[in-house]
Design a protein around this motif. Structure first.
Motif, short mmCIF file in Angstrom:
data_model
loop_
_atom_site.label_atom_id
_atom_site.label_comp_id
_atom_site.label_asym_id
_atom_site.label_seq_id
_atom_site.Cartn_x
_atom_site.Cartn_y
_atom_site.Cartn_z
N ARG A 204 0.83 -1.20 0.00
CA ARG A 204 0.00 0.00 0.00
C ARG A 204 0.86 1.24 0.00
O ARG A 204 2.01 1.23 0.46
CB ARG A 204 -0.95 0.02 1.19
CG ARG A 204 -0.32 0.28 2.54
CD ARG A 204 -1.38 0.24 3.62
NE ARG A 204 -0.84 0.52 4.95
CZ ARG A 204 -0.85 1.73 5.50
NH1 ARG A 204 -1.35 2.77 4.85
NH2 ARG A 204 -0.34 1.92 6.73
N VAL A 205 0.30 2.30 -0.52
CA VAL A 205 0.96 3.61 -0.50
C VAL A 205 0.69 4.24 0.85
O VAL A 205 -0.47 4.42 1.25
CB VAL A 205 0.45 4.49 -1.65
CG1 VAL A 205 1.05 5.90 -1.54
CG2 VAL A 205 0.79 3.87 -2.99
N ILE A 206 1.75 4.58 1.59
CA ILE A 206 1.61 5.18 2.91
C ILE A 206 1.48 6.70 2.80
O ILE A 206 0.82 7.34 3.60
CB ILE A 206 2.83 4.80 3.78
CG1 ILE A 206 2.85 3.28 3.99
CG2 ILE A 206 2.80 5.51 5.13
CD1 ILE A 206 4.10 2.78 4.64
N GLY A 207 2.11 7.27 1.81
CA GLY A 207 2.06 8.71 1.60
C GLY A 207 2.68 9.02 0.26
O GLY A 207 3.08 8.12 -0.48
N PRO A 208 2.77 10.30 -0.11
CA PRO A 208 3.32 10.66 -1.42
C PRO A 208 4.74 10.16 -1.65
O PRO A 208 5.16 9.98 -2.79
CB PRO A 208 3.27 12.20 -1.40
CG PRO A 208 2.23 12.54 -0.39
CD PRO A 208 2.31 11.48 0.65
N THR A 209 5.49 9.92 -0.55
CA THR A 209 6.89 9.50 -0.70
C THR A 209 7.20 8.24 0.12
O THR A 209 8.33 8.03 0.52
CB THR A 209 7.84 10.63 -0.28
OG1 THR A 209 7.58 10.95 1.11
CG2 THR A 209 7.65 11.86 -1.13
N ALA A 210 6.19 7.40 0.35
CA ALA A 210 6.41 6.19 1.15
C ALA A 210 5.49 5.08 0.67
O ALA A 210 4.33 5.33 0.31
CB ALA A 210 6.17 6.47 2.63
N ALA A 220 7.96 -11.57 4.35
CA ALA A 220 8.50 -10.26 4.72
C ALA A 220 7.83 -9.15 3.94
O ALA A 220 7.27 -9.37 2.86
CB ALA A 220 10.01 -10.24 4.47
N ASP A 221 7.92 -7.95 4.50
CA ASP A 221 7.50 -6.75 3.78
C ASP A 221 8.50 -5.64 4.07
O ASP A 221 9.20 -5.66 5.09
CB ASP A 221 6.08 -6.31 4.16
CG ASP A 221 5.94 -5.98 5.63
OD1 ASP A 221 6.21 -4.82 6.00
OD2 ASP A 221 5.55 -6.86 6.42
N LEU A 222 8.57 -4.67 3.15
CA LEU A 222 9.55 -3.60 3.22
C LEU A 222 8.85 -2.26 3.07
O LEU A 222 8.11 -2.06 2.11
CB LEU A 222 10.59 -3.76 2.11
CG LEU A 222 11.68 -2.69 2.03
CD1 LEU A 222 12.64 -2.80 3.20
CD2 LEU A 222 12.43 -2.80 0.69
N VAL A 223 9.09 -1.36 4.02
CA VAL A 223 8.63 0.03 3.90
C VAL A 223 9.81 0.87 3.45
O VAL A 223 10.89 0.83 4.07
CB VAL A 223 8.08 0.56 5.24
CG1 VAL A 223 7.66 2.03 5.09
CG2 VAL A 223 6.91 -0.27 5.71
N SER A 224 9.64 1.63 2.38
CA SER A 224 10.66 2.55 1.88
C SER A 224 10.07 3.94 1.84
O SER A 224 8.92 4.12 1.43
CB SER A 224 11.13 2.15 0.48
OG SER A 224 11.73 0.87 0.50
N ALA A 225 10.87 4.94 2.27
CA ALA A 225 10.33 6.30 2.35
C ALA A 225 11.43 7.33 2.19
O ALA A 225 12.60 7.09 2.50
CB ALA A 225 9.62 6.50 3.70
N THR A 226 11.04 8.50 1.71
CA THR A 226 11.87 9.70 1.76
C THR A 226 11.07 10.78 2.47
O THR A 226 9.83 10.74 2.51
CB THR A 226 12.28 10.19 0.36
OG1 THR A 226 11.09 10.53 -0.38
CG2 THR A 226 13.04 9.11 -0.40
N ALA A 227 11.77 11.76 3.03
CA ALA A 227 11.09 12.82 3.78
C ALA A 227 12.00 14.03 3.86
O ALA A 227 13.20 13.97 3.54
CB ALA A 227 10.72 12.34 5.18
N GLN A 228 11.44 15.13 4.33
CA GLN A 228 12.22 16.37 4.45
C GLN A 228 13.01 16.44 5.74
O GLN A 228 13.92 17.25 5.87
CB GLN A 228 11.29 17.59 4.33
CG GLN A 228 10.74 17.80 2.94
CD GLN A 228 11.84 17.90 1.89
OE1 GLN A 228 12.84 18.61 2.07
NE2 GLN A 228 11.68 17.19 0.78
N ASP A 229 12.68 15.60 6.73
CA ASP A 229 13.46 15.60 7.96
C ASP A 229 13.33 14.25 8.65
O ASP A 229 12.53 13.39 8.25
CB ASP A 229 13.03 16.73 8.91
CG ASP A 229 11.56 16.65 9.31
OD1 ASP A 229 11.12 15.57 9.76
OD2 ASP A 229 10.86 17.67 9.21
N ALA A 230 14.14 14.05 9.70
CA ALA A 230 14.21 12.76 10.38
C ALA A 230 12.90 12.40 11.07
O ALA A 230 12.52 11.22 11.12
CB ALA A 230 15.35 12.79 11.40
#
Length: 239
Positions: A204-210, A220-230
């Motif tokens: 599933r899409v968690i957000g615009p960048t995840a 297994a499953d893998l969550v991958s994400a980018t963001a503007q801060d930690a």
């Protein structure tokens, strides 16, 4: 600087976990934090700045059959440059036996300007082993462009490849900040969960960048994400 840290966790025969070995060398100092229930908990305490260019750091983690281990760090680590014309390196080797469990949950790695760092992890899971493996990279300190960092992760489950991925940022990696990779984001990370015997999480899409993706080669499953801060990155990975 060269350093080696080792952790060996074994079942105590009473439903708990005993640490048969906890050994570190500066800057990789390990501290056991006893808990009344649940997994054995160990914290990685940075005893010196870094990793600095030229450092060769190694960690070896072994989880025996039926044992449970959770490993944290007390603070983020900052990959730094030095006068040495060589990359710094952290190598992590992990084995988890059947019915064993490892949660690798360190704080973020920050790629300071001018650094040259490689983090390589090789994880071997027996059939029935469980794993939670989090990796987070922050591209530079405040208002700073990052140096060069490569994070490589290889995971095998029951003798078969489960996940192999590599993330590279910095001036030596062409296009790393372009729309096909980070798209200008300051933080990037992933969270791998290996959970035998449980229904596999749907993609599933968690957000615009995840995004969360089930892996086809194991439970297994893998969550991958980018963001503007930690902070935003951690929230996305924990969704």
């Amino acid at each position: 600087m060269r350093a080696l840290a080792r952790v060996t966790a074994v079942a105590d025969g009473r439903g708990g976990t005993r640490l048969a070995q906890v050994r570190g060398e500066p800057p990789l100092i390990l501290r056991h934090t006893p808990t009344p229930t649940g997994p054995a908990v160990v914290y990685l305490v940075g005893a010196a700045a870094g990793p600095l260019a030229g450092d060769d750091l190694r960690m070896e983690i072994e989880v025996g059959e039926g044992a449970e281990l959770r490993l944290h760090s007390v603070a983020a680590s900052v990959a730094l440059p030095s006068r040495v014309a060589a990359a710094s390196r952290l190598s992590v080797t992990v084995t988890v036996a059947a019915e064993g469990s490892l949660e690798w949950l360190p704080e973020q790695l920050v790629a300071a300007r001018g650094c040259d760092h490689v983090s390589a992890s090789a994880i071997e899971l027996a059939e029935g082993a469980r794993l939670m493996w989090r990796e987070e990279l922050i591209c530079g300190r405040h208002d700073e462009a990052p140096g060069d960092v490569v994070i490589e992760t290889s995971v095998r489950y029951a003798g078969r490849p489960l996940l192999r991925q590599s993330t590279a940022v910095g001036p030596a990696s062409v296009g790393w900040d372009g729309p096909a990779v980070l798209g200008g984001a300051k933080a990037v990370g992933s969270l791998l969960r290996v959970r035998p015997g449980r229904p596999q999480a749907a993609g599933r899409v968690i957000g615009p960048t995840a995004v969360r993706m089930p892996l086809t080669t194991g439970p297994a499953d893998l969550v991958s994400a980018t963001a503007q801060d930690a902070h935003v990155l951690r929230r996305l990975l924990d969704e």
